[in-house]
Design an enzyme around this catalytic site. Structure first.
Site, PDB file in Angstrom:
ATOM      1  N   THR A 100      -4.633   5.101   7.581  1.00  0.00           N
ATOM      2  CA  THR A 100      -5.547   4.127   6.970  1.00  0.00           C
ATOM      3  C   THR A 100      -5.090   2.703   7.321  1.00  0.00           C
ATOM      4  O   THR A 100      -5.521   1.746   6.692  1.00  0.00           O
ATOM      5  CB  THR A 100      -5.551   4.276   5.423  1.00  0.00           C
ATOM      6  OG1 THR A 100      -4.196   4.180   4.963  1.00  0.00           O
ATOM      7  CG2 THR A 100      -6.154   5.585   4.980  1.00  0.00           C
ATOM      8  N   ALA A 101      -4.187   2.590   8.312  1.00  0.00           N
ATOM      9  CA  ALA A 101      -3.582   1.284   8.613  1.00  0.00           C
ATOM     10  C   ALA A 101      -4.294   0.614   9.791  1.00  0.00           C
ATOM     11  O   ALA A 101      -5.220  -0.188   9.585  1.00  0.00           O
ATOM     12  CB  ALA A 101      -2.095   1.466   8.873  1.00  0.00           C
ATOM     13  N   ARG A 102      -3.903   0.952  10.991  1.00  0.00           N
ATOM     14  CA  ARG A 102      -4.563   0.429  12.179  1.00  0.00           C
ATOM     15  C   ARG A 102      -4.618   1.527  13.244  1.00  0.00           C
ATOM     16  O   ARG A 102      -3.628   2.220  13.490  1.00  0.00           O
ATOM     17  CB  ARG A 102      -3.814  -0.786  12.748  1.00  0.00           C
ATOM     18  CG  ARG A 102      -4.091  -2.077  12.004  1.00  0.00           C
ATOM     19  CD  ARG A 102      -5.550  -2.532  12.161  1.00  0.00           C
ATOM     20  NE  ARG A 102      -5.899  -3.719  11.385  1.00  0.00           N
ATOM     21  CZ  ARG A 102      -6.383  -3.707  10.137  1.00  0.00           C
ATOM     22  NH1 ARG A 102      -6.568  -2.573   9.488  1.00  0.00           N
ATOM     23  NH2 ARG A 102      -6.691  -4.836   9.536  1.00  0.00           N
ATOM     24  N   HIS A 116     -13.590   3.092   8.609  1.00  0.00           N
ATOM     25  CA  HIS A 116     -12.786   1.943   8.159  1.00  0.00           C
ATOM     26  C   HIS A 116     -13.270   1.447   6.787  1.00  0.00           C
ATOM     27  O   HIS A 116     -13.683   0.294   6.644  1.00  0.00           O
ATOM     28  CB  HIS A 116     -12.823   0.813   9.202  1.00  0.00           C
ATOM     29  CG  HIS A 116     -11.678  -0.160   9.056  1.00  0.00           C
ATOM     30  ND1 HIS A 116     -11.168  -0.881  10.107  1.00  0.00           N
ATOM     31  CD2 HIS A 116     -10.945  -0.528   7.976  1.00  0.00           C
ATOM     32  CE1 HIS A 116     -10.184  -1.649   9.672  1.00  0.00           C
ATOM     33  NE2 HIS A 116     -10.028  -1.454   8.381  1.00  0.00           N
ATOM     34  N   ILE A 171       0.843  -1.202   0.000  1.00  0.00           N
ATOM     35  CA  ILE A 171       0.000   0.000   0.000  1.00  0.00           C
ATOM     36  C   ILE A 171       0.880   1.255   0.000  1.00  0.00           C
ATOM     37  O   ILE A 171       0.675   2.179  -0.798  1.00  0.00           O
ATOM     38  CB  ILE A 171      -0.951  -0.010   1.218  1.00  0.00           C
ATOM     39  CG1 ILE A 171      -1.897  -1.213   1.133  1.00  0.00           C
ATOM     40  CG2 ILE A 171      -1.729   1.299   1.301  1.00  0.00           C
ATOM     41  CD1 ILE A 171      -2.673  -1.509   2.401  1.00  0.00           C
ATOM     42  N   GLU A 178     -13.318   0.027  17.327  1.00  0.00           N
ATOM     43  CA  GLU A 178     -14.210   0.220  16.173  1.00  0.00           C
ATOM     44  C   GLU A 178     -15.529  -0.504  16.400  1.00  0.00           C
ATOM     45  O   GLU A 178     -15.510  -1.676  16.754  1.00  0.00           O
ATOM     46  CB  GLU A 178     -13.528  -0.289  14.894  1.00  0.00           C
ATOM     47  CG  GLU A 178     -12.306   0.550  14.549  1.00  0.00           C
ATOM     48  CD  GLU A 178     -11.630   0.160  13.242  1.00  0.00           C
ATOM     49  OE1 GLU A 178     -12.154  -0.712  12.522  1.00  0.00           O
ATOM     50  OE2 GLU A 178     -10.579   0.733  12.949  1.00  0.00           O
TER      51      GLU A 178
HETATM   52  C1  3PG Z   1      -7.699  -4.829   5.876  1.00  0.00           C
HETATM   53  O1  3PG Z   1      -6.931  -5.146   6.782  1.00  0.00           O
HETATM   54  O2  3PG Z   1      -7.873  -5.545   4.879  1.00  0.00           O
HETATM   55  C2  3PG Z   1      -8.410  -3.519   5.919  1.00  0.00           C
HETATM   56  O3  3PG Z   1      -8.192  -2.855   7.117  1.00  0.00           O
HETATM   57  C3  3PG Z   1      -9.894  -3.625   5.606  1.00  0.00           C
HETATM   58  O4  3PG Z   1     -10.624  -4.203   6.638  1.00  0.00           O
HETATM   59  P1  3PG Z   1     -12.160  -4.610   6.381  1.00  0.00           P
HETATM   60  O5  3PG Z   1     -12.148  -5.771   5.439  1.00  0.00           O
HETATM   61  O6  3PG Z   1     -12.716  -4.978   7.716  1.00  0.00           O
HETATM   62  O7  3PG Z   1     -12.834  -3.437   5.776  1.00  0.00           O
END
Ligand code: 3PG
Length: 302
Positions: free
Chosen positions: A228-230, A277, A154, A259
């Site tokens: 956008t990671a964790r 998310h 990514i 979450e």
């Molecule tokens: C992942 O790790 O693939 C992303 O954070 C997406 O998570 P999600 O499938 O719960 O949307």
């Protein structure tokens, strides 16, 4: 008959493809109290991030010895006790490539959103306001330094896109500089923190937060943060303090320590752009994920 439980949803075409091949597919979310027991009668389970496959749940699930495969439709497997599962003969698979472009796209979208306060301008317009002066201090991305923490699948797409936009891209990661990461500049974590105008995280969940008070204190004034990671990679309290102090100008978050997030300070903060998310939640990513899941399941139970 092979029985597959899909707990967090899966692309319809993938469900149909599996049914056509003769698998029994049940789409049902179960809370933690029920999940282990329910899993006793399935050969495989497909999850996203909402379902937590903890050791106690797996212990109950494995009492019958039927469960053989866990598929994480997505990248991060931090919601699965994969060590326990594998030690007990359960294969754990994910779909590491399928959503990279979508998550990277969201991260780049956040760069635009923060640099021009799009999230707030949109909100105030919907409130019937015309606050042109308030948004007169936008900045251009071109020429600014983007610091990427992590340059995996990514991070690399973000780096390439940001470069094309004229940003100076620097990165840090656990494995240090690698020739294949040229032309992006490798710097130490500390240097990245001190010298970036924008910082975007592209790492798996770590043991503790990577960005806390000490790191925010060391950043450039007016830095903008993208995650956008964790969620757990950032100490949310420290981020909010840095936002209140004006040290961090703004932050865009798709992921949260809890979450759905219940962090009221975060939800109410005017300089935070929030999404629930949705990094991998695109038509294309979910189609690719669905196809990969079908191929994993049919490969296992052919
Ligand atoms: C992942 O790790 O693939 C992303 O954070 C997406 O998570 P999600 O499938 O719960 O949307």
């Amino acid at each position: 008959m092979i029985r597959i439980l899909v707990t967090d949803g899966m692309e319809k075409s993938a469900v149909s493809a599996l049914r056509q091949r003769g698998y029994e597919v049940t789409e049902q979310f179960y809370g933690p109290d029920e999940l282990g027991k329910q899993l006793q009668d399935f050969d495989a389970v497909v999850v996203r991030s909402a379902t937590k496959l903890t050791q106690p749940i797996l212990e109950t699930a494995l009492e019958t010895g039927r469960l053989k495969l866990i598929v994480r439709g997505g990248v991060g497997i931090d919601n699965i006790d994969s060590g326990y599962a594998r030690a007990h003969g359960v294969e754990v698979r994910n779909t590491p490539n399928a959503s990279s472009a979508s998550v990277a796209g969201l991260a780049v979208g956040f760069l635009f959103s923060l640099s021009r306060s799009l999230y707030d301008a949109n909100k105030t317009m919907h409130e019937g306001k015309w606050e042109k002066k308030k948004y007169a201090k936008g900045i251009e991305l071109a020429g600014k330094t983007l610091g990427l923490i992590g340059l995996g699948r990514i991070g690399k797409i973000v780096a390439q896109t940001a470069s094309a936009l004229g940003m100076k891209v620097q990165y840090t990661n656990k494995t240090g500089h690698k020739p294949e990461n040229e032309p992006f500049r490798y710097v130490s974590f500390d240097e990245l923190i001190r010298t970036s105008d924008f910082i975007s995280l592209h790492m798996p969940k770590a043991d503790g937060p990577l960005l806390g008070k000490a790191q925010f204190d060391a950043m450039k004034d007016g830095v903008m943060i993208v995650n956008t990671a964790r969620g757990a990679l950032i100490d949310e309290g420290a981020l909010l303090d840095a936002l209140d102090a004006g040290k961090v100008a703004s932050a865009a978050l798709d992921v949260f320590t809890e979450e759905p997030t219940k962090n009221e300070r975060l939800i109410a903060h005017p300089n935070v752009c929030l999404t629930p998310h949705i990094g991998a939640s695109t038509v294309e990513a979910q189609e690719r994920i669905g196809e990969e899941i079908v191929s994993i399941l049919t490969g296992k139970f052919n």
